[in-house]
Design a protein around this motif. Sequence first.
Motif, PDB file in Angstrom:
ATOM      1  N   UNK A   1       0.845  -1.188   0.000  1.00 32.84           N
ATOM      2  CA  UNK A   1       0.000   0.000   0.000  1.00 32.84           C
ATOM      3  C   UNK A   1       0.880   1.237   0.000  1.00 32.84           C
ATOM      4  N   UNK A   2       0.475   2.177  -0.825  1.00 40.26           N
ATOM      5  CA  UNK A   2       1.265   3.394  -0.903  1.00 40.26           C
ATOM      6  C   UNK A   2       0.614   4.476  -0.045  1.00 40.26           C
ATOM      7  N   UNK A   3       1.375   5.032   0.891  1.00 42.44           N
ATOM      8  CA  UNK A   3       0.867   6.065   1.791  1.00 42.44           C
ATOM      9  C   UNK A   3       1.686   7.322   1.551  1.00 42.44           C
ATOM     10  N   UNK A   4       1.016   8.381   1.156  1.00 40.55           N
ATOM     11  CA  UNK A   4       1.731   9.614   0.861  1.00 40.55           C
ATOM     12  C   UNK A   4       1.319  10.694   1.856  1.00 40.55           C
ATOM     13  N   UNK A  33       7.103  -3.261   6.870  1.00 45.34           N
ATOM     14  CA  UNK A  33       7.969  -2.526   5.938  1.00 45.34           C
ATOM     15  C   UNK A  33       7.776  -2.955   4.483  1.00 45.34           C
ATOM     16  N   UNK A  34       7.522  -4.235   4.292  1.00 48.26           N
ATOM     17  CA  UNK A  34       7.376  -4.723   2.913  1.00 48.26           C
ATOM     18  C   UNK A  34       6.014  -4.412   2.313  1.00 48.26           C
ATOM     19  N   UNK A  35       5.065  -4.040   3.165  1.00 50.31           N
ATOM     20  CA  UNK A  35       3.702  -3.832   2.662  1.00 50.31           C
ATOM     21  C   UNK A  35       3.255  -2.389   2.620  1.00 50.31           C
ATOM     22  N   UNK A  36       3.859  -1.568   3.461  1.00 46.57           N
ATOM     23  CA  UNK A  36       3.443  -0.169   3.506  1.00 46.57           C
ATOM     24  C   UNK A  36       4.607   0.690   3.019  1.00 46.57           C
ATOM     25  N   UNK A  37       4.326   1.446   1.993  1.00 48.20           N
ATOM     26  CA  UNK A  37       5.347   2.267   1.377  1.00 48.20           C
ATOM     27  C   UNK A  37       5.056   3.734   1.726  1.00 48.20           C
ATOM     28  N   UNK A  38       5.842   4.308   2.659  1.00 44.95           N
ATOM     29  CA  UNK A  38       5.600   5.686   3.100  1.00 44.95           C
ATOM     30  C   UNK A  38       6.358   6.662   2.205  1.00 44.95           C
ATOM     31  N   UNK A  39       5.658   7.676   1.763  1.00 41.01           N
ATOM     32  CA  UNK A  39       6.276   8.670   0.897  1.00 41.01           C
ATOM     33  C   UNK A  39       5.903  10.069   1.355  1.00 41.01           C
ATOM     34  N   UNK A  40       6.708  11.033   0.993  1.00 43.25           N
ATOM     35  CA  UNK A  40       6.370  12.429   1.254  1.00 43.25           C
ATOM     36  C   UNK A  40       5.970  13.063  -0.066  1.00 43.25           C
ATOM     37  N   UNK A  41       5.128  14.080  -0.006  1.00 39.82           N
ATOM     38  CA  UNK A  41       4.755  14.777  -1.232  1.00 39.82           C
ATOM     39  C   UNK A  41       4.534  16.237  -0.900  1.00 39.82           C
ATOM     40  N   UNK A  76      -3.625  -0.888   8.631  1.00 32.19           N
ATOM     41  CA  UNK A  76      -3.587  -2.336   8.889  1.00 32.19           C
ATOM     42  C   UNK A  76      -4.943  -2.975   8.592  1.00 32.19           C
ATOM     43  N   UNK A  77      -6.023  -2.216   8.766  1.00 33.37           N
ATOM     44  CA  UNK A  77      -7.363  -2.745   8.498  1.00 33.37           C
ATOM     45  C   UNK A  77      -7.574  -3.133   7.052  1.00 33.37           C
ATOM     46  N   UNK A  78      -6.744  -2.646   6.151  1.00 37.24           N
ATOM     47  CA  UNK A  78      -6.958  -2.923   4.730  1.00 37.24           C
ATOM     48  C   UNK A  78      -5.946  -3.884   4.135  1.00 37.24           C
ATOM     49  N   UNK A  79      -4.944  -4.229   4.926  1.00 45.36           N
ATOM     50  CA  UNK A  79      -3.893  -5.072   4.348  1.00 45.36           C
ATOM     51  C   UNK A  79      -4.352  -6.524   4.251  1.00 45.36           C
TER      52      UNK A  79
END
Length: 79
Positions: A1-4, A33-41, A76-79
């Motif tokens: 999952x990509x989280x920005x 770490x392998x499932x949630x990809x944290x990014x800044x924008x 986590x509820x959506x993974x």
Amino acid sequence: MRVTICIGSACHLKGSREIITQLQGLVKENGLEGQVDLNGAFCSGNCVSGVCITLDGEVYSLKPEDTKEFFEKEITGRL
Ligand code: FES
């Protein structure tokens, strides 16, 4: 999952750095770490209420104090 997480100036003032730190900690604690990809924008034009967070294209507005609840419910509820 990509989280920005927006790190534009309005969101920065509302605590985006704190949210990022909390999310990084939560992702680590939960071994995601392998499932949630944290990014800044930068500003995406949604600086209305809280810090602008985008989850797989859906926009949310988050306050630093609600980060844990948001993580549990929306991430986590959506993974
Ligand atoms: S500064 Fe974050 S959406 Fe504008």
